[in-house]
Design an enzyme around this catalytic site. Structure first.
Site: not given
Ligand SMILES: *Cc1c(COP(=O)(O)O)cnc(C)c1O
Length: 458
Positions: A450, A72, A258, A215, A217, A124-125
């Site tokens: 979506h 843990y 990613k 951000d 990813a 990003f969304d």
């Molecule tokens: C996928 C993504 C996110 C969110 O990540 P999740 O693992 O899907 O929650 C945030 N920002 C970008 C640029 C992404 O491609």
């Protein structure tokens, strides 16, 4: 003879996929209310819905799974991941989270208040969702070149420095808790940001005293583009470039699904202990204790290994080369695709592809449905459905670009699959004049609609 390009890996395990008939697919997509997210995966032949969490782990990652420490608190897997993050990104502090949006949720809970302004480049969304959920505002400062899909520009993810300065100038510092720099820009086409631009954003941010969070990813794909496109970086290794990129940031959110090539996971990296301390409270509340935050020990091990594999040049060359292989096939046929090709996906310009479908009838979604019916290939709409309604007026937001994204999972499909995808889309292109109407909404959620929207034919 010059030796041709070949993948930097070979295949040890395979998974079967099934073909279907056009008649079956027509029925299935109707039953799914014309929402590609509603299709069960066994109905899809080539799945390009997302490159998120859909990659193939390596033999070394699977070996790491067996070495996971499920304690843990203070698991060796946590320390292994901490060391890998420090080594690759340079950040001293980190919090594990179950995926990228969870990292956003935790970080934003500690930093963003109602009425705040968060400038960035094509947020990003989920990022925008988490900002607007807190009644704050995301302001897009991406360069205008990004919105012209045919213009050749090496770094369409770049921030327009004067747009950013306008935002920083016109609001008090207290209202701007951070700038979010997305590398690469998912929403504007998997387009990279140059190191020069990162340096300029940092200078401006310092002038106004605003922190920067990346951000991240697809940070490794961004680094690959810097290496092959930006002057002065051709001889640097991917990892050197990555370290320099993050040197301009105060922290990062990561969707490990990613570029870290795992099926689930995320984290937040911090430069400053105060930021880590503030976010820790929310991590414990939402994700789990500080040393696992929603991840199993085995998953943290696979992630640590994935961070190294995802930042190898040979792997990135294979991956981005495959995306470009598909892009070139489509472009050569005359299909309108975003150019230059993005790192993780090919983006088809649906407005140009289907000029007879009105924007009120969801052009990119219409193209996505047609591609599925044609070949069982599942892409995803990056357009009006994804853009949601304006939170204040309740009206649909019509983005500049209506795109069908064909995201390529990492290390999963061969170039024969790319040929198959191209042929399917070419067949739709050949009958594009017959496609004159799209869809209308039967039911939608108030935010991130979506994923669950139900549609019917106009
Ligand atoms: C996928 C993504 C996110 C969110 O990540 P999740 O693992 O899907 O929650 C945030 N920002 C970008 C640029 C992404 O491609």
């Amino acid at each position: 003879m010059e030796l041709p390009f070949a993948e930097s890996y070979k295949i040890k395990m395979v998974e079967s996929i099934k073909k279907s008939t056009r008649q079956q697919r027509t029925k299935w997509i109707e039953e799914a209310n014309y929402n590609l997210f509603n299709l069960s995966s066994d109905k899809v032949f080539v799945d390009l819905l997302t490159d998120s969490g859909t990659g193939a782990m390596s033999d070394k990652q699977w070996s790491e799974m067996m070495l996971g420490d499920e304690s843990y608190a203070g698991a060796s897997s946590f320390y292994k991941l901490k060391a890998a993050i420090k080594d690759i990104t340079g950040f001293d502090y980190f919090l594990p989270t179950h995926q990228g949006r969870a990292a956003e949720n935790v970080l934003f809970s500690s930093k963003i208040n109602a009425g705040d302004i968060i400038p960035g480049n094509s947020h990003f969304d989920t990022t925008k969702g988490h900002i607007e959920f807190r009644k704050a505002h995301a302001v897009d400062c991406t360069i205008d070149e990004a919105f012209n899909t045919t213009l050749d520009h090496p770094f369409k993810g770049n921030v327009d420095i004067s747009k950013l300065e306008d935002v920083l100038k016109s609001h008090p510092k207290e209202k701007i808790p951070m700038i979010i720099l997305t590398v690469t820009c998912n929403s504007s086409g998997g387009q990279p940001v140059s190191l020069q631009n990162m340096r300029e954003v940092k200078q401006l941010a310092d002038k106004y005293g605003i922190p920067i969070f990346y951000d991240s990813a697809r940070f490794a794909e961004n680094a690959y583009f810097i290496k092959i496109r930006e002057k002065g970086y051709e001889d640097k290794s991917i990892r050197e470039i990555v370290r320099e990129m993050f040197s301009f940031a105060d922290g990062m959110t990561m969707s490990s699904k990613k570029d870290a090539i795992v099926n689930m996971g995320g984290f937040i990296g911090f430069r400053h202990e105060e930021d880590y301390d503030k976010a820790s409270v929310f991590n414990i509340l939402f994700e789990g204790y500080l040393s696992y935050g929603g991840m199993s020990g085995r998953d943290m091990n696979a992630l640590a290994q994935g961070l190294y594999e995802g930042t190898e040049f040979d792997y990135l060359e294979t991956r981005i080369g495959q995306v470009a292989y598909l892009g070139k096939k489509l472009k050569d046929y005359g299909i309108p695709v975003q150019y230059p090709f993005g790192g993780h996906a090919i983006f088809v310009d649906a407005k140009k592809f289907l000029p007879n479908v009105p924007k009120e009838e969801f052009i990119a979604q219409t193209l996505g449905v047609e591609l599925f019916i044609e070949g069982g290939v599942r892409g995803v709409e990056i357009g009006t459905l994804l853009a949601d309604r304006d939170p204040e007026t309740g009206e649909n937001r019509y983005p500049c670009l209506e795109l069908l994204r064909l995201a390529i999972p990492r290390r999963v499909y061969t170039n024969n699959h790319m040929d198959y995808i191209a042929a399917s889309l070419i067949n739709v292109y050949d009958r594009r004049d017959e496609i004159t109407s799209g869809y209308k909404i039967l039911k939608e959620a108030p935010i991130l609609r979506h994923f669950t929207v139900k549609l019917e034919k106009v």
